[in-house]
Design a protein around this motif. Structure first.
Motif, PDB file in Angstrom:
ATOM      1  N   VAL A   1      -8.383  -7.041   1.579  1.00  0.00           N
ATOM      2  CA  VAL A   1      -9.376  -6.575   2.942  1.00  0.00           C
ATOM      3  C   VAL A   1      -8.158  -5.620   3.830  1.00  0.00           C
ATOM      4  N   GLY A   2      -8.324  -4.752   5.006  1.00  0.00           N
ATOM      5  CA  GLY A   2      -7.303  -3.719   6.254  1.00  0.00           C
ATOM      6  C   GLY A   2      -7.964  -4.964   7.090  1.00  0.00           C
ATOM      7  N   PHE A   3      -6.933  -4.908   8.253  1.00  0.00           N
ATOM      8  CA  PHE A   3      -6.537  -5.893   9.395  1.00  0.00           C
ATOM      9  C   PHE A   3      -5.545  -4.526   9.577  1.00  0.00           C
ATOM     10  N   PRO A   4      -5.441  -4.393  11.488  1.00  0.00           N
ATOM     11  CA  PRO A   4      -5.466  -3.187  11.833  1.00  0.00           C
ATOM     12  C   PRO A   4      -3.590  -3.837  12.206  1.00  0.00           C
ATOM     13  N   HIS A   5      -3.241  -2.447  11.941  1.00  0.00           N
ATOM     14  CA  HIS A   5      -1.403  -2.600  12.037  1.00  0.00           C
ATOM     15  C   HIS A   5      -1.080  -1.227  12.816  1.00  0.00           C
ATOM     16  N   ASP A   6       0.164  -1.667  13.978  1.00  0.00           N
ATOM     17  CA  ASP A   6       0.370  -0.920  14.558  1.00  0.00           C
ATOM     18  C   ASP A   6       0.649   0.855  14.558  1.00  0.00           C
ATOM     19  N   ILE A   7       0.937   0.630  13.695  1.00  0.00           N
ATOM     20  CA  ILE A   7       1.906   1.480  12.813  1.00  0.00           C
ATOM     21  C   ILE A   7       0.692   2.417  11.574  1.00  0.00           C
ATOM     22  N   LYS A   8       0.592   2.073  10.527  1.00  0.00           N
ATOM     23  CA  LYS A   8      -0.357   2.298   9.208  1.00  0.00           C
ATOM     24  C   LYS A   8      -1.907   2.794  10.186  1.00  0.00           C
ATOM     25  N   GLY A   9      -2.310   1.942  10.713  1.00  0.00           N
ATOM     26  CA  GLY A   9      -3.330   1.663  11.553  1.00  0.00           C
ATOM     27  C   GLY A   9      -4.491   1.106  11.012  1.00  0.00           C
ATOM     28  N   ASN A  10      -4.266  -0.024   9.693  1.00  0.00           N
ATOM     29  CA  ASN A  10      -4.759  -0.238   8.568  1.00  0.00           C
ATOM     30  C   ASN A  10      -3.540  -1.151   8.337  1.00  0.00           C
ATOM     31  N   ALA A  11      -3.410  -2.371   7.766  1.00  0.00           N
ATOM     32  CA  ALA A  11      -2.663  -2.710   6.172  1.00  0.00           C
ATOM     33  C   ALA A  11      -3.784  -3.431   5.453  1.00  0.00           C
ATOM     34  N   LEU A  12      -2.995  -3.849   4.666  1.00  0.00           N
ATOM     35  CA  LEU A  12      -3.886  -4.567   3.834  1.00  0.00           C
ATOM     36  C   LEU A  12      -3.538  -6.175   3.586  1.00  0.00           C
TER      37      LEU A  12
END
Length: 635
Positions: free
Chosen positions: A535-546
């Motif tokens: 699933v994706g989760f919020p990431h400050d730089i990538k927008g989403n991370a895995l």
């Protein structure tokens, strides 16, 4: 007419071309030559995807049970129609012939009529996988009542929601059910549900586990005494082609369940034709689909499709792990199964247990293997091919949905060369299109997009019960004049389709669209991995991370988990690219799954995002207890 039974690749292409050049003529020929009609249709097809409205064989009169039972009596009366294999292997299997089925369906239909059920009434069926489940479905169809089967594992709340949405007059249930070495109090669940269901007048109760249950006077009635008194003769109700046959609920990721409405004639023609070709069924074959009739797979490919072809169809009450993980293979050997149709989830679970449960059974009767419910990963495909089919039984990796009613993209065994993880080519009459985000069709091969269907097919759901606007918004509003499946797919260099998962399972990482299915396939190739979910989760730089949830195999070897994490990301880097590497990997004992085996990613996304305040309704999960375990492991 050779159309009805495709025998090689050249013939497939001939039939397919014919089916898309003139669909009306194609389906008219199939319908005319292979089914029993009380009155012929006035028009083969009338459709408008902007409304959306679709009608097949309009004006025709028929009853689907005459096609599934009556017409076989002269030539196949003593042939086994339903082969019932009980939960307990010590209990004797039942062989219900077409003659028996005719009498039992008629008796049940007369019981329904005696309790005031008539054409158009809705009947909720909440039964385990016992013969009464198939018989009650057919009895409803016999008299024109609309059946709504609810999987007998759903909670009382889920059951009540479905009963109330379709305003059912009756529930058919049992005193309980067996599941492996446990029993389940089905009647207690029904009683709980009916506290909130004002439209229910009667509850018919089949006896299965001889439990001491509460019977509400005036509402609850034991089924068997009524059947004993009922006549074996029941004239079939004459139905219009577009009369409703059944409502089957499918859950969206949000909102209340959608009651998909399927009608009579087109559904019959399509399920029968797909069954005959996808499983290459021959007269004396024994066919087994391991699904539950509570799902569309069971409706189309345990009951209606097989019986319309005069087949012998197996109903299995139990689970693949009881009394041990060899149960499926013991049944294949015992009944000399020729076609075996199951879910990738089951295949992975059985593969995890090793080959000791497989090797001591004779599987030589198997001619065709099938998978259904989700895209199969490459490792499971090869395990299935090598160890169950012995590389001689082609695997039909079938793609379809509750909404489609029947199989849409699939190999034709012994005709279509198979390719692991690919559903391959569209079934005759099916016109797929891959669309980009702007709504333009993506032409050519080696492309990827959103999977749509451009032209109606006979078994498609006609509406969502009581909410046609939701039907339009969900399936026909994303792309003009097309049915949007909600799935993504890629088309390879030869035109084969691979389903990449739900479009909402596509995660945008640093501007890259990453489908979860290919990443999970890569992870599952690690020798220590049994199953995974991304699933994706919020990431400050990538927008989403895995975020990866990974179940490890119980191999008896102790592995350094940090090393496994590194190895998993190395495999992903090699197979997909470094952009798809996982930022977080959580090892877990299980994944939250629906009863049909689909992973509930909505819950996993919430946990990955540390948003566990409202996980939504988990009562319809197969294993709700696993959710707390994942939360505890994550914290």
């Amino acid at each position: 007419m050779s159309n009805y039974h495709i025998k090689n690749l050249e013939e497939y292409f001939q039939v397919y071309r014919k089916s898309v050049r003139n669909p009306e003529n194609f389906w008219e020929e199939i319908a005319e030559e292979h089914f029993l009609w009380r009155k012929r249709w006035d028009k083969v097809l009338d459709w408008d995807f902007t409304k959306p409205e679709v009608k097949w064989f309009e004006g025709a009169k028929l009853n689907i049970t005459e096609n599934c039972i009556d017409r076989h009596l002269v030539t196949r009366g003593n042939k086994t129609a339903i082969l019932f294999e009980p939960n307990n292997p010590e209990e004797e299997a039942q062989h219900i012939t077409y003659n028996d089925l005719y009498k039992r369906v008629n008796k049940f239909a007369n019981v329904l009529k005696s309790k005031g059920i008539k054409k158009g009434d809705r009947v909720c069926i909440y039964l385990p996988m016992i013969p009464e489940l198939a018989i009650s479905v057919l009895a409803c169809a016999r008299i024109g009542a609309i059946h709504s089967v609810v999987f007998a594992g759903f909670s009382s709340n889920a059951l009540a929601t479905r009963i109330n949405d379709s305003e059912c007059k009756m529930v058919i249930t049992s005193d309980g059910s067996y599941r492996g070495n446990k029993t389940i109090d089905l009647k207690g669940i029904v009683d709980e549900a009916l506290r909130e269901c004002p439209t229910i007048e009667n509850v018919l109760v089949a006896k299965r586990i001889n439990a001491n249950i509460q019977m509400k006077v005036g509402r609850d009635i034991w089924l068997q005494p009524l059947l004993n008194e009922a006549s074996e003769d029941c004239e079939a109700e004459v139905m219009d082609a577009e009369d409703p046959l059944f409502i089957l609920y499918t859950s969206g990721s949000t909102g209340k369940p959608k009651g998909m409405l399927h009608t009579t004639a087109g559904y019959m023609v399509y399920t029968a034709y797909t069954f005959k070709n996808v499983f290459q069924y021959k007269e004396n074959d024994v066919y087994w689909c391991t699904a539950d009739i509570g799902w569309i797979t069971g409706h189309s490919y345990i009951v209606y499709g097989p019986l319309a072809n005069g087949a012998t169809t197996v109903m299995f009450e139990g689970v693949p792990s009881y009394p041990d993980y060899g149960r499926f293979w013991e049944i294949v050997e015992k009944h000399k199964i020729n076609q075996f149709y199951t879910a990738p989830t089951a295949i992975r679970a059985l593969a995890k247990e090793g080959l000791s449960h497989v090797d001591n059974h004779d599987l030589s009767s198997l001619k065709i293997l099938g998978t259904v419910g989700e895209p199969i990963n490459e490792e499971a495909w090869h395990w299935y091919d090598d160890n169950i089919g012995k590389r001689k039984s082609p695997i039909v990796d079938t793609w379809w949905q509750t909404e489609t009613g029947g199989i849409m993209i699939t190999p034709i065994p012994f005709s279509t060369p198979t390719k692991p993880t690919y559903a391959t080519l569209p079934f005759p009459g099916i016109q797929p299109a891959l669309m980009d985000a702007e709504g333009s069709e993506i032409k050519g091969n080696q492309v990827e997009g959103r999977l749509c269907i451009k032209f109606p097919w006979p078994s498609m759901a006609r509406t969502i019960w009581g909410n046609h606007q939701r039907y339009k918004d969900t399936y026909f509003s994303s792309f003009e004049n097309k049915y949007f499946t909600g799935d993504g797919a890629l088309r390879d260099e030869v035109g084969y389709y691979r389903i990449t998962g739900r479009v909402d399972d596509v995660i945008i990482v640093s501007g890259h669209n990453l489908g979860t299915a290919p990443i999970e396939d890569a992870i599952n190739e690690h020798p220590a991995v049994a199953e995974s979910a991304i699933v994706g989760f919020p990431h400050d730089i990538k927008g989403n991370a895995l975020y990866g949830y990974v179940i490890l195999k119980d191999t008896g070897e102790s592995r350094n988990q940090e090393n496994v994490r590194k190895e998993i990301n190395q495999i992903i880097t090699e197979q997909i690219g470094p952009i798809a590497k996982l930022d977080k990997i959580q090892f877990t004992q299980g994944l939250p799954k629906t009863r049909s085996g689909k992973i509930m990613r909505r819950i996993l996304r919430k946990i990955a995002s540390k948003d566990i305040s409202n996980l939504g309704d988990t009562s319809t999960l197969l294993n709700p207890e696993v959710v707390q375990g994942i939360i505890d492991e994550a914290l």
